[in-house]
Design an enzyme around this catalytic site. Structure first.
Site, mmCIF file in Angstrom:
data_model
loop_
_atom_site.group_PDB
_atom_site.id
_atom_site.type_symbol
_atom_site.label_atom_id
_atom_site.label_comp_id
_atom_site.label_asym_id
_atom_site.label_seq_id
_atom_site.Cartn_x
_atom_site.Cartn_y
_atom_site.Cartn_z
ATOM 1 N N ASP A 1 40.325 17.063 21.187
ATOM 2 C CA ASP A 1 40.953 18.121 21.987
ATOM 3 C C ASP A 1 39.936 19.233 22.199
ATOM 4 O O ASP A 1 39.152 19.527 21.298
ATOM 5 C CB ASP A 1 42.195 18.663 21.243
ATOM 6 C CG ASP A 1 43.193 19.294 22.195
ATOM 7 O OD1 ASP A 1 42.831 20.293 22.848
ATOM 8 O OD2 ASP A 1 44.322 18.785 22.305
ATOM 9 N N SER B 1 51.085 9.115 33.436
ATOM 10 C CA SER B 1 50.993 9.482 34.836
ATOM 11 C C SER B 1 52.141 10.469 35.060
ATOM 12 O O SER B 1 52.685 11.008 34.092
ATOM 13 C CB SER B 1 51.105 8.223 35.688
ATOM 14 O OG SER B 1 51.072 8.521 37.069
ATOM 15 N N TYR C 1 46.561 17.665 41.606
ATOM 16 C CA TYR C 1 47.038 17.097 40.340
ATOM 17 C C TYR C 1 47.701 15.739 40.586
ATOM 18 O O TYR C 1 47.386 14.746 39.926
ATOM 19 C CB TYR C 1 48.024 18.069 39.685
ATOM 20 C CG TYR C 1 48.739 17.479 38.489
ATOM 21 C CD1 TYR C 1 48.113 17.389 37.256
ATOM 22 C CD2 TYR C 1 50.046 16.990 38.600
ATOM 23 C CE1 TYR C 1 48.757 16.826 36.162
ATOM 24 C CE2 TYR C 1 50.695 16.430 37.523
ATOM 25 C CZ TYR C 1 50.041 16.353 36.303
ATOM 26 O OH TYR C 1 50.694 15.783 35.241
ATOM 27 N N LYS D 1 46.438 12.011 39.391
ATOM 28 C CA LYS D 1 47.276 11.132 38.564
ATOM 29 C C LYS D 1 47.517 9.788 39.256
ATOM 30 O O LYS D 1 47.583 8.754 38.586
ATOM 31 C CB LYS D 1 48.608 11.815 38.243
ATOM 32 C CG LYS D 1 48.493 12.855 37.140
ATOM 33 C CD LYS D 1 48.245 12.170 35.790
ATOM 34 C CE LYS D 1 47.980 13.142 34.674
ATOM 35 N NZ LYS D 1 47.732 12.481 33.383
ATOM 36 N N ARG E 1 60.056 28.371 45.425
ATOM 37 C CA ARG E 1 58.642 28.102 45.213
ATOM 38 C C ARG E 1 58.100 27.274 46.386
ATOM 39 O O ARG E 1 58.733 26.284 46.779
ATOM 40 C CB ARG E 1 58.502 27.312 43.920
ATOM 41 C CG ARG E 1 57.105 27.120 43.461
ATOM 42 C CD ARG E 1 57.083 26.169 42.288
ATOM 43 N NE ARG E 1 57.464 26.786 41.035
ATOM 44 C CZ ARG E 1 57.459 26.127 39.876
ATOM 45 N NH1 ARG E 1 57.109 24.858 39.830
ATOM 46 N NH2 ARG E 1 57.801 26.730 38.765
HETATM 47 C C1 UD1 Z 1 57.134 19.092 37.157
HETATM 48 C C2 UD1 Z 1 55.964 19.085 36.238
HETATM 49 C C3 UD1 Z 1 54.716 18.891 37.010
HETATM 50 C C4 UD1 Z 1 54.824 17.651 37.875
HETATM 51 C C5 UD1 Z 1 56.102 17.668 38.702
HETATM 52 C C6 UD1 Z 1 56.292 16.308 39.348
HETATM 53 C C7 UD1 Z 1 56.510 20.428 34.306
HETATM 54 C C8 UD1 Z 1 56.339 21.731 33.630
HETATM 55 N N1 UD1 Z 1 55.929 20.330 35.519
HETATM 56 O O1 UD1 Z 1 57.046 20.172 38.060
HETATM 57 O O2 UD1 Z 1 53.638 18.705 36.123
HETATM 58 O O3 UD1 Z 1 53.768 17.601 38.762
HETATM 59 O O4 UD1 Z 1 57.217 17.895 37.869
HETATM 60 O O5 UD1 Z 1 57.428 16.254 40.121
HETATM 61 O O6 UD1 Z 1 57.086 19.510 33.780
HETATM 62 N N2 UD1 Z 1 61.952 27.177 38.308
HETATM 63 C C9 UD1 Z 1 62.787 28.284 38.361
HETATM 64 N N3 UD1 Z 1 62.434 29.388 37.616
HETATM 65 C C10 UD1 Z 1 61.308 29.431 36.836
HETATM 66 C C11 UD1 Z 1 60.475 28.286 36.783
HETATM 67 C C12 UD1 Z 1 60.831 27.183 37.533
HETATM 68 O O7 UD1 Z 1 63.811 28.289 39.038
HETATM 69 O O8 UD1 Z 1 61.056 30.468 36.198
HETATM 70 C C13 UD1 Z 1 62.315 25.997 39.124
HETATM 71 C C14 UD1 Z 1 61.189 25.529 40.019
HETATM 72 O O9 UD1 Z 1 61.175 26.206 41.266
HETATM 73 C C15 UD1 Z 1 61.552 24.050 40.176
HETATM 74 C C16 UD1 Z 1 62.206 23.693 38.846
HETATM 75 O O10 UD1 Z 1 62.568 24.928 38.235
HETATM 76 O O11 UD1 Z 1 62.483 23.872 41.209
HETATM 77 C C17 UD1 Z 1 61.321 22.931 37.907
HETATM 78 O O12 UD1 Z 1 60.081 23.635 37.781
HETATM 79 P P1 UD1 Z 1 58.958 23.203 36.724
HETATM 80 O O13 UD1 Z 1 59.510 23.173 35.355
HETATM 81 O O14 UD1 Z 1 57.763 24.046 36.965
HETATM 82 O O15 UD1 Z 1 58.675 21.681 37.068
HETATM 83 P P2 UD1 Z 1 58.370 20.912 38.466
HETATM 84 O O16 UD1 Z 1 58.039 21.858 39.540
HETATM 85 O O17 UD1 Z 1 59.473 19.960 38.666
#
Ligand code: UD1
Length: 309
Positions: free
Chosen positions: A37, A119, A144, A148, A269
């Site tokens: 690591d 992946s 990313y 992958k 987002r």
């Molecule tokens: C996740 C993975 C990412 C991968 C993707 C594949 C994680 C942390 N990230 O992204 O590595 O490329 O799946 O599909 O597992 N949200 C909120 N409030 C917040 C933070 C997030 O509402 O404060 C929402 C985001 O807009 C999103 C959802 O929660 O709609 C999930 O977000 P996040 O946990 O960052 O994961 P992914 O975007 O799905």
């Protein structure tokens, strides 16, 4: 969790990170476990004291060669894991994730070691159909996801071209203890922290977007199954097949933590996908994988373990 591997020499790259450290924990008692690591995201606090730690980068061939010496199994979790970081550093992302994995695979050929490589659901991009099967169209939307996808193909081809046993596990939204460490954390650790601090809990967009959240214990089980399966040279979705909307998740987290935090909405987002759900039937059928941690139960155990922080 007890591992089915015993008395083996195992390397976990990225072993001090969120998922890697849980794999280390499951193997450390009964095996010779080595961790490689660079501690860019991981922490020594995540590691048991009795594992051998090599500090370094997978891109450094000398370090990698030392780490790979005499290993029988490699769980390759060292990676650039942040989608955002990949957008600012696409070349570094490719070098760490794809070229780094190719170096691990080359060394694994010399050691004749089985390699298990994560992946991501990111390889699929915005899905045409839900649930997402392994053969679904792949349109990654970030460096990313592209890294992958390339990695995913290389790993499978090494099994076929060089007779090296390999397995690819396509993780959906993984959550669990220790996810909050480092710069990059998912929505569950963010919401838990917000609920713990009294809020507000910030939902991005209208909160109707859905995700398939899989507990890290289930992900570890998938890795252990991948270590012994005869169905190598293939890729498997690792999720639960169940989804929840982000708004419902915010409410559930308020519920399990007993928090009265306000739930607020802010801008959606950019590039957010509206739905994600794994079809896990192939992993069930061929690996014997069975997701076993229900979301409420998983959230409750993390909330309890962090309640005193
Ligand atoms: C996740 C993975 C990412 C991968 C993707 C594949 C994680 C942390 N990230 O992204 O590595 O490329 O799946 O599909 O597992 N949200 C909120 N409030 C917040 C933070 C997030 O509402 O404060 C929402 C985001 O807009 C999103 C959802 O929660 O709609 C999930 O977000 P996040 O946990 O960052 O994961 P992914 O975007 O799905």
């Amino acid at each position: 969790m007890q591992s089915t591997l015993t008395d083996r020499t195992v390397l976990v790259t990225g072993g001090a990170g969120f998922i890697g450290s849980h794999i280390v924990e499951s193997l450390a008692t009964n095996n010779q476990v080595r961790v490689l690591d660079d501690f860019s995201n991981g922490s020594r606090m995540n590691l048991p004291t009795d594992v051998e730690v090599i500090e370094g980068d997978v891109r450094d061939d000398g370090t990698l060669s030392r780490a790979m010496q005499d290993v029988e199994f490699v769980f390759h979790h060292a990676a650039m894991v942040s989608v955002e970081e990949s957008v600012t550093k696409p070349r570094a992302c490719q070098e760490i994730n794809t070229a780094g994995t190719l170096s691990v695979l080359d060394h694994a050929r010399m050691e004749d070691a089985r390699v298990i490589v994560p992946s991501s659901a990111a390889i699929y991009g915005t899905p045409d159909e839900i649930p997402i099967t392994e053969t679904a169209r792949k349109r990654p939307t970030s460096p990313y996801g592209i890294s992958k996808l390339a990695t995913d193909h290389h790993v499978q081809r090494f099994d076929e071209l060089y007779d090296l046993p390999t397995v690819v596990l396509r993780y959906f939204n993984v959550y669990g203890p220790r996810q909050g460490h480092g710069d990059y954390s998912g929505v569950i650790s963010i919401f838990l922290e917000q609920a713990h601090d009294g809020g507000p809990i910030t939902v991005e967009g209208d909160g109707t977007q859905t995700r398939d959240f899989v507990h890290v214990d289930d992900v570890v089980r998938a890795n252990l199954l991948a270590a012994t399966t005869e169905h190598t040279g293939d890729a498997y979705n690792i999720g639960t097949g169940e989804t929840i909307s982000i708004r419902e998740l915010a409410e559930l987290i308020r519920d399990v933590t007993g928090s009265t935090a306000e739930i607020v909405h802010r801008d959606r987002r950019a590039g957010d996908i509206p739905e994600s759900c794994a079809d896990v039937s192939k992993a069930r059928r061929r690996l014997g994988y069975e997701p076993s941690v229900a979301l409420r139960e998983g959230l409750t155990s993390i909330a309890d373990s962090t309640a005193v922080l």
